[in-house]
Write a protein that holds these residues in place. Structure first.
Motif, PDB file in Angstrom:
ATOM      1  N   UNK A  69       0.831  -1.206   0.000  1.00 21.65           N
ATOM      2  CA  UNK A  69       0.000   0.000   0.000  1.00 21.65           C
ATOM      3  C   UNK A  69       0.861   1.249   0.000  1.00 21.65           C
ATOM      4  N   UNK A  70       2.004   1.162   0.629  1.00 21.22           N
ATOM      5  CA  UNK A  70       2.885   2.329   0.714  1.00 21.22           C
ATOM      6  C   UNK A  70       3.832   2.421  -0.471  1.00 21.22           C
TER       7      UNK A  70
ATOM      8  N   UNK B 144       5.854  -3.597  -7.279  1.00 23.28           N
ATOM      9  CA  UNK B 144       7.243  -3.830  -7.673  1.00 23.28           C
ATOM     10  C   UNK B 144       8.191  -3.090  -6.733  1.00 23.28           C
ATOM     11  N   UNK B 145       7.673  -2.089  -6.065  1.00 18.62           N
ATOM     12  CA  UNK B 145       8.497  -1.311  -5.146  1.00 18.62           C
ATOM     13  C   UNK B 145       8.845  -2.041  -3.867  1.00 18.62           C
TER      14      UNK B 145
ATOM     15  N   UNK C 171      -7.162  -0.868  -4.787  1.00 15.64           N
ATOM     16  CA  UNK C 171      -7.534  -0.632  -6.188  1.00 15.64           C
ATOM     17  C   UNK C 171      -6.916   0.678  -6.658  1.00 15.64           C
ATOM     18  N   UNK C 172      -7.079   1.694  -5.852  1.00 19.58           N
ATOM     19  CA  UNK C 172      -6.508   2.994  -6.190  1.00 19.58           C
ATOM     20  C   UNK C 172      -4.998   2.889  -6.356  1.00 19.58           C
ATOM     21  N   UNK C 173      -4.369   2.220  -5.402  1.00 17.58           N
ATOM     22  CA  UNK C 173      -2.910   2.150  -5.400  1.00 17.58           C
ATOM     23  C   UNK C 173      -2.360   1.290  -6.533  1.00 17.58           C
TER      24      UNK C 173
ATOM     25  N   UNK D 180      -0.688   0.115 -11.923  1.00 16.33           N
ATOM     26  CA  UNK D 180       0.574  -0.628 -11.919  1.00 16.33           C
ATOM     27  C   UNK D 180       0.366  -2.062 -12.398  1.00 16.33           C
TER      28      UNK D 180
ATOM     29  N   UNK E  96      -7.823   9.049  -6.139  1.00 12.98           N
ATOM     30  CA  UNK E  96      -6.519   9.209  -6.783  1.00 12.98           C
ATOM     31  C   UNK E  96      -6.026  10.646  -6.666  1.00 12.98           C
TER      32      UNK E  96
ATOM     33  N   UNK F  61      -5.016  11.398  -3.139  1.00 13.54           N
ATOM     34  CA  UNK F  61      -3.700  10.826  -2.878  1.00 13.54           C
ATOM     35  C   UNK F  61      -2.614  11.728  -3.446  1.00 13.54           C
ATOM     36  N   UNK F  62      -2.887  12.255  -4.605  1.00  8.31           N
ATOM     37  CA  UNK F  62      -1.894  13.063  -5.305  1.00  8.31           C
ATOM     38  C   UNK F  62      -1.726  14.440  -4.674  1.00  8.31           C
TER      39      UNK F  62
ATOM     40  N   UNK G 248       9.196   2.766 -11.017  1.00 12.57           N
ATOM     41  CA  UNK G 248      10.184   1.894 -10.374  1.00 12.57           C
ATOM     42  C   UNK G 248      10.387   0.630 -11.201  1.00 12.57           C
TER      43      UNK G 248
ATOM     44  N   UNK H 145      -1.386   6.542 -15.019  1.00 16.14           N
ATOM     45  CA  UNK H 145      -0.410   5.487 -14.763  1.00 16.14           C
ATOM     46  C   UNK H 145       0.399   5.724 -13.492  1.00 16.14           C
TER      47      UNK H 145
ATOM     48  N   UNK I 147      -0.755   7.196  -8.451  1.00 15.47           N
ATOM     49  CA  UNK I 147      -0.743   6.414  -7.220  1.00 15.47           C
ATOM     50  C   UNK I 147       0.666   5.998  -6.836  1.00 15.47           C
TER      51      UNK I 147
ATOM     52  N   UNK J 288       2.808   9.218  -5.768  1.00 13.49           N
ATOM     53  CA  UNK J 288       2.322   9.973  -4.615  1.00 13.49           C
ATOM     54  C   UNK J 288       3.061   9.602  -3.329  1.00 13.49           C
ATOM     55  N   UNK J 289       3.412   8.331  -3.195  1.00 15.47           N
ATOM     56  CA  UNK J 289       4.092   7.898  -1.977  1.00 15.47           C
ATOM     57  C   UNK J 289       5.592   7.742  -2.165  1.00 15.47           C
TER      58      UNK J 289
ATOM     59  N   UNK K 121       5.536  14.027  -7.053  1.00 21.79           N
ATOM     60  CA  UNK K 121       4.146  14.225  -6.665  1.00 21.79           C
ATOM     61  C   UNK K 121       3.712  15.660  -6.941  1.00 21.79           C
TER      62      UNK K 121
ATOM     63  N   UNK L 178      -8.840   4.747 -15.423  1.00 16.97           N
ATOM     64  CA  UNK L 178      -8.258   3.709 -14.568  1.00 16.97           C
ATOM     65  C   UNK L 178      -9.011   2.400 -14.716  1.00 16.97           C
TER      66      UNK L 178
END
Lengths: 212, 212
Positions: A23-24, A28-29, A111-113, A117, A175, A178-179, B28, B113, B116, B119-120, B126, B175
DNA sequence: GGTTAAAATAGACCGGTCGTCTAGTAGCAT
DNA sequence: ATGCTACTAGACGACCGGTCTATTTTAACC
């Protein structure tokens, strides 16, 4: 049965920790190493619990949508004054989570996060998420239909299309929140939702794309 | 002065290739090596053009929003029958890109893309994206206001809020389209946009959240 | 208690990550 | 030509990625 659940408990622990990490930092991160260390599970054990990172991701998403859908069903079964209240309680949860009041549950939405990706990364993961949202939208449509049936909401545009459109709007709002780190989009979505549900009798959202 | 533009050309080439790669695999998810190889630029040269991968990401996003905003201004300056046409042409571009007809430009949107993910990940990235969307929404609001001024659109909810709400909806639609590989959400958004713009006189989207 | 199968783990593997560094080439001004 | 700057070149380091095989630990059964 504690033997069976012992392994299952470990698996669940990995999934749980993975959820928070992903989530954070995105899918892939996040490295397996990190997830495992945070879970207190030795690195070598991973491939005992999951056949691959992708499978782990699928399980993670599946668990998430299952939980989400279960929460929805719970809300659908709850006895509340009327259908409109039920529906608005759902949207309200996007703004402020059921338990944690300050932090809305939009910032915790996988879903948002992950949608963007995952969509290009793994077909399997994409499908889990895609089918999840589809089922979710169906439940929203059901809520709308029930609210109309009990008279707490006026008729108007077909429920399925309206449900999808509302979900889209909230997804985008989450989204953007979040941004921008600003909850204004969420509030905007809330107000727009109210307006749309009430006056959708005027706005014809019909499924034929015939017009110039 | 070809010397200056020679370096600038290389820089741009990296950015361009990076754009395409990042659009497919995320930020990433793409390594410098890959970008450089695809650009035909040797690995060692990267840090001559960019101080870090993050700075590269910022430049990438900045270039994207600048281009996008420039396109918007071009649309704003274009002489078209009326404001409503101008506005709907913009939304139409989401559905089907200006040049490539089949592939809408929603699939090529870096905001969809990366929002999300970024943002983190990086405060700098961001901010670029956040300020970009803010500026974009402002231009949409301006379009709405102009369309109302020339009478091609009825009055209704305040333009800025409406613009933001519409953008959110389209973002969510893009999305969902990415996730489901189905353009239905986009069509839904298009129809909803038309309906909302015309009947927004009835749906009061006002900024006070007072009601039960 | 000893045998056997399953559960769980350790650690190596190879390749890729970002980023640094130094050596080298090209192009232009004087 | 010489010197100077802009730019290229790619090796290198330390680390981390996901995956796999071999090994140990645990439990089950007779």
């Amino acid at each position: 049965m504690t033997q069976i659940s012992k392994a299952e408990a470990t698996r669940r622990k990995i999934l749980e920790t993975g959820h928070a990490l992903v989530l954070k930092k995105g899918f892939v991160g996040v490295g397996l190493q990190e997830v495992l260390k945070a879970s207190g599970v030795p690195k070598g054990s991973f491939y005992y619990y999951f056949p691959s990172k992708e499978a782990f991701g699928c399980a993670l998403l599946q668990q998430y949508v299952d939980g989400y859908l279960a929460l929805m069903d719970q809300l659908l079964a709850a006895d509340l004054p009327d259908g409109r209240t039920r529906l608005m309680r759902y949207w309200g949860a996007w703004l402020a989570g059921t338990e944690d009041p300050a932090r809305g549950w939009a910032e915790d939405c996988l879903v948002v996060k992950l949608a963007a990706e995952v969509a290009d990364l793994s077909e399997d993961m994409r499908l889990v998420l895609s089918e999840g949202t589809e089922a979710l939208i169906a439940r929203i449509a059901q809520m709308i239909a029930e609210a109309r049936a009990d008279g707490s909401l006026p008729g108007g545009a077909p429920a399925p299309g309206l449900a999808q459109m509302l979900y889209q709007m909230w997804l985008g709002a989450a989204l953007l929140t979040k941004l921008s780190r600003d909850r204004a989009p969420m509030r905007q979505a809330y107000e727009a939702t109210q307006a749309l549900l009430v006056c959708s009798g005027h706005s014809h959202i019909h499924p034929d794309p015939e017009e110039d």
